[in-house]
Design a protein around this motif. Structure first.
Motif, PDB file in Angstrom:
ATOM      1  N   LEU A 207     -30.123  12.773  -1.670  1.00 39.92           N
ATOM      2  CA  LEU A 207     -28.791  13.239  -2.185  1.00 39.92           C
ATOM      3  C   LEU A 207     -28.641  14.765  -2.050  1.00 39.92           C
ATOM      4  O   LEU A 207     -29.337  15.551  -2.204  1.00 39.92           O
ATOM      5  CB  LEU A 207     -28.677  12.833  -3.533  1.00 39.92           C
ATOM      6  CG  LEU A 207     -28.665  11.409  -3.756  1.00 39.92           C
ATOM      7  CD1 LEU A 207     -28.216  11.200  -5.485  1.00 39.92           C
ATOM      8  CD2 LEU A 207     -27.780  10.221  -2.862  1.00 39.92           C
ATOM      9  N   THR A 208     -27.437  15.081  -1.510  1.00 39.12           N
ATOM     10  CA  THR A 208     -27.126  16.555  -1.332  1.00 39.12           C
ATOM     11  C   THR A 208     -25.679  16.679  -2.054  1.00 39.12           C
ATOM     12  O   THR A 208     -24.704  15.652  -1.923  1.00 39.12           O
ATOM     13  CB  THR A 208     -27.091  17.020   0.021  1.00 39.12           C
ATOM     14  OG1 THR A 208     -26.120  16.111   0.931  1.00 39.12           O
ATOM     15  CG2 THR A 208     -28.407  16.902   0.403  1.00 39.12           C
ATOM     16  N   GLY A 209     -25.406  17.938  -2.575  1.00 42.56           N
ATOM     17  CA  GLY A 209     -24.100  18.191  -3.141  1.00 42.56           C
ATOM     18  C   GLY A 209     -24.149  19.813  -3.015  1.00 42.56           C
ATOM     19  O   GLY A 209     -24.873  20.610  -2.997  1.00 42.56           O
ATOM     20  N   PRO A 210     -23.016  20.431  -3.526  1.00 41.32           N
ATOM     21  CA  PRO A 210     -22.720  21.785  -3.734  1.00 41.32           C
ATOM     22  C   PRO A 210     -23.605  22.287  -4.848  1.00 41.32           C
ATOM     23  O   PRO A 210     -23.799  23.714  -4.761  1.00 41.32           O
ATOM     24  CB  PRO A 210     -21.126  21.988  -3.861  1.00 41.32           C
ATOM     25  CG  PRO A 210     -20.803  20.724  -4.620  1.00 41.32           C
ATOM     26  CD  PRO A 210     -21.659  19.683  -3.946  1.00 41.32           C
ATOM     27  N   GLY A 211     -24.176  21.754  -5.812  1.00 41.65           N
ATOM     28  CA  GLY A 211     -24.508  22.376  -6.852  1.00 41.65           C
ATOM     29  C   GLY A 211     -23.913  22.957  -7.872  1.00 41.65           C
ATOM     30  O   GLY A 211     -22.486  23.028  -7.672  1.00 41.65           O
ATOM     31  N   GLY A 212     -24.376  23.467  -8.976  1.00 39.09           N
ATOM     32  CA  GLY A 212     -23.415  24.266  -9.929  1.00 39.09           C
ATOM     33  C   GLY A 212     -23.933  24.349 -11.264  1.00 39.09           C
ATOM     34  O   GLY A 212     -25.189  24.291 -11.535  1.00 39.09           O
ATOM     35  N   HIS A 213     -23.073  24.676 -12.177  1.00 39.88           N
ATOM     36  CA  HIS A 213     -23.725  24.890 -13.604  1.00 39.88           C
ATOM     37  C   HIS A 213     -23.434  23.667 -14.466  1.00 39.88           C
ATOM     38  O   HIS A 213     -22.384  22.889 -14.300  1.00 39.88           O
ATOM     39  CB  HIS A 213     -22.498  26.133 -14.236  1.00 39.88           C
ATOM     40  CG  HIS A 213     -23.363  26.624 -15.341  1.00 39.88           C
ATOM     41  ND1 HIS A 213     -23.468  26.029 -16.539  1.00 39.88           N
ATOM     42  CD2 HIS A 213     -23.790  28.239 -15.504  1.00 39.88           C
ATOM     43  CE1 HIS A 213     -23.940  27.106 -17.457  1.00 39.88           C
ATOM     44  NE2 HIS A 213     -24.219  28.324 -16.752  1.00 39.88           N
TER      45      HIS A 213
ATOM     46  N   HIS B 209     -17.933  18.736 -13.684  1.00 43.43           N
ATOM     47  CA  HIS B 209     -16.678  18.308 -13.010  1.00 43.43           C
ATOM     48  C   HIS B 209     -16.226  19.022 -11.910  1.00 43.43           C
ATOM     49  O   HIS B 209     -15.242  18.191 -11.113  1.00 43.43           O
ATOM     50  CB  HIS B 209     -15.377  18.142 -13.952  1.00 43.43           C
ATOM     51  CG  HIS B 209     -15.167  19.478 -14.490  1.00 43.43           C
ATOM     52  ND1 HIS B 209     -15.884  20.201 -15.407  1.00 43.43           N
ATOM     53  CD2 HIS B 209     -14.010  20.148 -14.500  1.00 43.43           C
ATOM     54  CE1 HIS B 209     -15.438  21.343 -15.802  1.00 43.43           C
ATOM     55  NE2 HIS B 209     -14.318  21.397 -15.162  1.00 43.43           N
ATOM     56  N   LEU B 210     -16.730  20.172 -11.721  1.00 46.94           N
ATOM     57  CA  LEU B 210     -16.397  20.830 -10.371  1.00 46.94           C
ATOM     58  C   LEU B 210     -17.473  20.697  -9.161  1.00 46.94           C
ATOM     59  O   LEU B 210     -17.393  21.316  -8.312  1.00 46.94           O
ATOM     60  CB  LEU B 210     -16.525  22.243 -10.813  1.00 46.94           C
ATOM     61  CG  LEU B 210     -15.315  22.537 -11.720  1.00 46.94           C
ATOM     62  CD1 LEU B 210     -15.231  24.211 -12.243  1.00 46.94           C
ATOM     63  CD2 LEU B 210     -13.906  22.244 -11.621  1.00 46.94           C
ATOM     64  N   THR B 211     -18.349  19.855  -9.308  1.00 48.38           N
ATOM     65  CA  THR B 211     -19.537  19.546  -8.410  1.00 48.38           C
ATOM     66  C   THR B 211     -19.868  18.025  -8.436  1.00 48.38           C
ATOM     67  O   THR B 211     -19.153  17.324  -9.153  1.00 48.38           O
ATOM     68  CB  THR B 211     -20.584  20.319  -8.664  1.00 48.38           C
ATOM     69  OG1 THR B 211     -21.551  20.351  -7.552  1.00 48.38           O
ATOM     70  CG2 THR B 211     -21.178  19.883  -9.977  1.00 48.38           C
ATOM     71  N   ALA B 212     -20.971  17.691  -7.735  1.00 48.18           N
ATOM     72  CA  ALA B 212     -21.544  16.362  -7.734  1.00 48.18           C
ATOM     73  C   ALA B 212     -22.836  16.556  -8.338  1.00 48.18           C
ATOM     74  O   ALA B 212     -23.777  17.502  -8.178  1.00 48.18           O
ATOM     75  CB  ALA B 212     -21.609  16.084  -6.205  1.00 48.18           C
ATOM     76  N   ASP B 213     -22.616  15.805  -9.640  1.00 42.24           N
ATOM     77  CA  ASP B 213     -23.739  15.728 -10.639  1.00 42.24           C
ATOM     78  C   ASP B 213     -25.406  15.056  -9.759  1.00 42.24           C
ATOM     79  O   ASP B 213     -25.001  13.835 -10.025  1.00 42.24           O
ATOM     80  CB  ASP B 213     -23.462  15.382 -11.940  1.00 42.24           C
ATOM     81  CG  ASP B 213     -24.583  15.603 -12.891  1.00 42.24           C
ATOM     82  OD1 ASP B 213     -25.720  15.736 -12.579  1.00 42.24           O
ATOM     83  OD2 ASP B 213     -24.422  15.356 -14.107  1.00 42.24           O
ATOM     84  N   LEU B 214     -26.028  15.465  -9.012  1.00 42.31           N
ATOM     85  CA  LEU B 214     -27.081  14.976  -8.504  1.00 42.31           C
ATOM     86  C   LEU B 214     -28.067  14.076  -9.407  1.00 42.31           C
ATOM     87  O   LEU B 214     -28.379  13.277  -9.037  1.00 42.31           O
ATOM     88  CB  LEU B 214     -27.693  15.757  -7.347  1.00 42.31           C
ATOM     89  CG  LEU B 214     -26.738  16.471  -6.289  1.00 42.31           C
ATOM     90  CD1 LEU B 214     -27.783  17.023  -5.243  1.00 42.31           C
ATOM     91  CD2 LEU B 214     -26.142  15.340  -5.619  1.00 42.31           C
TER      92      LEU B 214
ATOM     93  N   PRO C 111     -28.665  20.900  -9.579  1.00 42.48           N
ATOM     94  CA  PRO C 111     -29.198  20.927  -8.055  1.00 42.48           C
ATOM     95  C   PRO C 111     -28.224  20.482  -6.836  1.00 42.48           C
ATOM     96  O   PRO C 111     -27.373  19.574  -6.988  1.00 42.48           O
ATOM     97  CB  PRO C 111     -30.512  20.323  -8.159  1.00 42.48           C
ATOM     98  CG  PRO C 111     -30.273  19.131  -9.269  1.00 42.48           C
ATOM     99  CD  PRO C 111     -29.375  19.735 -10.330  1.00 42.48           C
ATOM    100  N   GLY C 112     -28.690  21.114  -5.685  1.00 45.67           N
ATOM    101  CA  GLY C 112     -27.857  21.110  -4.595  1.00 45.67           C
ATOM    102  C   GLY C 112     -28.613  19.794  -3.727  1.00 45.67           C
ATOM    103  O   GLY C 112     -28.195  19.283  -2.749  1.00 45.67           O
ATOM    104  N   GLU C 113     -29.711  19.261  -4.218  1.00 41.13           N
ATOM    105  CA  GLU C 113     -30.436  18.103  -3.553  1.00 41.13           C
ATOM    106  C   GLU C 113     -31.357  17.519  -4.415  1.00 41.13           C
ATOM    107  O   GLU C 113     -31.768  18.277  -5.409  1.00 41.13           O
ATOM    108  CB  GLU C 113     -31.078  18.764  -2.287  1.00 41.13           C
ATOM    109  CG  GLU C 113     -32.250  19.602  -2.604  1.00 41.13           C
ATOM    110  CD  GLU C 113     -32.686  20.199  -1.210  1.00 41.13           C
ATOM    111  OE1 GLU C 113     -34.037  20.504  -1.204  1.00 41.13           O
ATOM    112  OE2 GLU C 113     -32.063  20.297  -0.111  1.00 41.13           O
ATOM    113  N   GLY C 114     -31.530  16.334  -4.014  1.00 40.29           N
ATOM    114  CA  GLY C 114     -32.493  15.524  -4.902  1.00 40.29           C
ATOM    115  C   GLY C 114     -33.029  14.299  -4.155  1.00 40.29           C
ATOM    116  O   GLY C 114     -32.317  13.945  -3.013  1.00 40.29           O
ATOM    117  N   GLU C 115     -34.069  13.932  -4.462  1.00 42.42           N
ATOM    118  CA  GLU C 115     -34.775  12.631  -3.682  1.00 42.42           C
ATOM    119  C   GLU C 115     -35.536  11.662  -4.667  1.00 42.42           C
ATOM    120  O   GLU C 115     -35.776  12.056  -5.604  1.00 42.42           O
ATOM    121  CB  GLU C 115     -35.677  12.982  -2.478  1.00 42.42           C
ATOM    122  CG  GLU C 115     -36.699  13.700  -3.048  1.00 42.42           C
ATOM    123  CD  GLU C 115     -37.666  14.016  -1.788  1.00 42.42           C
ATOM    124  OE1 GLU C 115     -37.150  14.179  -0.730  1.00 42.42           O
ATOM    125  OE2 GLU C 115     -38.991  14.187  -1.912  1.00 42.42           O
TER     126      GLU C 115
END
Length: 418
Positions: A216-222, A227-232, A274-278
């Protein structure tokens, strides 16, 4: 049998004769086997002490070839030189037996004279025992063939790379090892049964074993503003929990499906999305038709679960091995043979295993059956399992397994069912 290997100190020089209720082997083979027990144990211990990992079984294959050649047989090396086949007897129809040669990449933790001499490589799945039994089968049948008492042709297949993906069985099949083969048999060590017992089952025996990897990938964030990102992490959790549950509802429950995750990783900081996970896991299935459907279905379920989270997803679904489904007639033949070899009360129904076994690739082409060979010391409370560093066997199981395989060969050659 003549061997250059030294007989092990403390090993029995003779094996017990036929068990109560068992039928004697033909051609004085019981006497031959009893007198050669220590030599076969020496071979097993040599292989155990010198294990070779998947695709590197060159010395083991060479050892087997030398022993067969000494007996007057003509083994043929497989193209890579790390496996071999050998025919005994004559006839248009062939009954085959398969043994696997490779060891596992783990440390041998036992304190025994034949402990592995190779760092972090050990025969912890019993392939040294399988190889010794099938070698002994060849030597025993050579005795019968020499006297004109073998009623047909038997082929021994000593296969590399059972413990890895892609495994060695498809390469062996591609080399022509199943040419003229009417049926094939194999055995596997089973420490849950005492030596002197075997387990037989018709139908599903071991599961298909595939692997799945989700990235999984996304922009990451705080973590204060999910709500402002993809909660990986949340998305991965949904995949881990929801996909196996959904899979159970999309496949017939009688198919025996098990999806289990073994590795999950995402992020480092407690307050950063995080911006990525697996996640990585296995899919195991007992039914062949369900196994054929699994890659497309699992992949789509993962994508459907991830879609509402806003994360990007990549799914890698890799085929492992098909399920082993024992042929009904082959199972009946080996069950009757085992009863003749050991006594009918020593043949039990084998449990279904969700482990994988590449013997299944042979069964895609010809009927056959695999059985479980008891390897535990009778009366012992010591618990050992396959793929553990302290795995060992009661070496009497070699003689029992050899008797079963000889009876199976003669029974299969004599039946018109194949």
């Amino acid at each position: 049998m003549t061997t250059a290997l030294t007989e092990p100190e403390g090993a029995q020089t003779e094996w017990p004769g036929p068990l109560p209720g068992a039928e004697p082997l033909p051609g004085q083979l019981d006497r031959w086997l009893a007198s050669r027990g220590a030599e076969l144990v020496a071979i097993r211990r040599h292989i155990h002490a010198h294990p070779e990992r998947s695709n590197h079984e060159f010395e083991t294959a060479a050892l087997v070839a030398r022993e067969l050649a000494v007996a007057g047989l003509t083994p043929q090396m497989l193209p890579k030189g790390n496996g071999l086949i050998c025919d005994i007897g004559e006839g248009d129809r062939v009954i085959a037996f398969r043994a696997d040669l490779d060891a596992l990449p783990l440390a041998d933790l036992k304190d025994v004279p034949y402990r592995s001499t190779v760092e972090n490589v050990a025969h912890a799945c019993g392939h040294d025992v399988h190889t010794t039994i099938m070698l002994g089968l060849g030597l025993a049948l050579a005795q019968l063939a020499e006297r004109g008492e073998l009623p047909g042709r038997v082929r021994l297949i000593f296969q590399p790379a059972e413990e890895t993906f892609p495994s060695g069985a498809p390469q062996v099949v591609a080399s022509g090892a199943l040419k003229d083969v009417a049926a094939i048999f194999a055995l596997h060590c089973y420490p849950q049964l005492p030596a002197g017992l075997v387990g037989v089952r018709s139908g599903p025996f071991t599961a298909a074993a595939d692997t799945v990897e989700v990235k999984l990938t996304g922009p990451g964030g705080h973590t204060a503003r999910p709500h402002l990102t993809a909660d990986l992490v949340n998305a991965l959790a949904r995949v881990i929990v929801d996909v196996p549950a959904l899979l159970d509802r999309r496949i017939d429950p009688r198919a025996g499906v098990s999806m289990v995750w073994g590795s999950v990783h995402a992020g480092q900081a407690f307050n950063a999305i995080p911006g990525e996970g697996e996640a990585r896991g296995t899919v195991r299935i007992l039914n062949r038709e369900a196994w054929r459907q699994a890659p497309e279905l699992v992949t789509q379920l993962i994508k459907d679960v991830v879609a509402p989270t806003g994360a990007q997803v990549e799914v890698g679904y890799a085929r492992g091995v098909p399920p082993v489904i024992n042929d009904r007639m082959a199972s009946a033949v080996v069950a009757a043979a085992a009863g003749a070899a050991l006594g009918s009360d020593r043949v039990v129904e084998a449990e279904i295993s969700m482990g994988g076994e590449d013997f299944a690739f042979y069964l895609d082409h010809v009927p056959g059956a695999m059985i479980r060979l008891g390897t535990a010391t009778p009366g012992s409370d010591e618990k050992r399992d396959l793929h553990q560093g302290d795995f060992d066997v009661d070496e009497n199981c070699i003689g029992y397994g050899l008797r079963v395989m000889v009876h199976t060969a003669l029974a299969a050659l004599s039946t018109a069912a194949f």
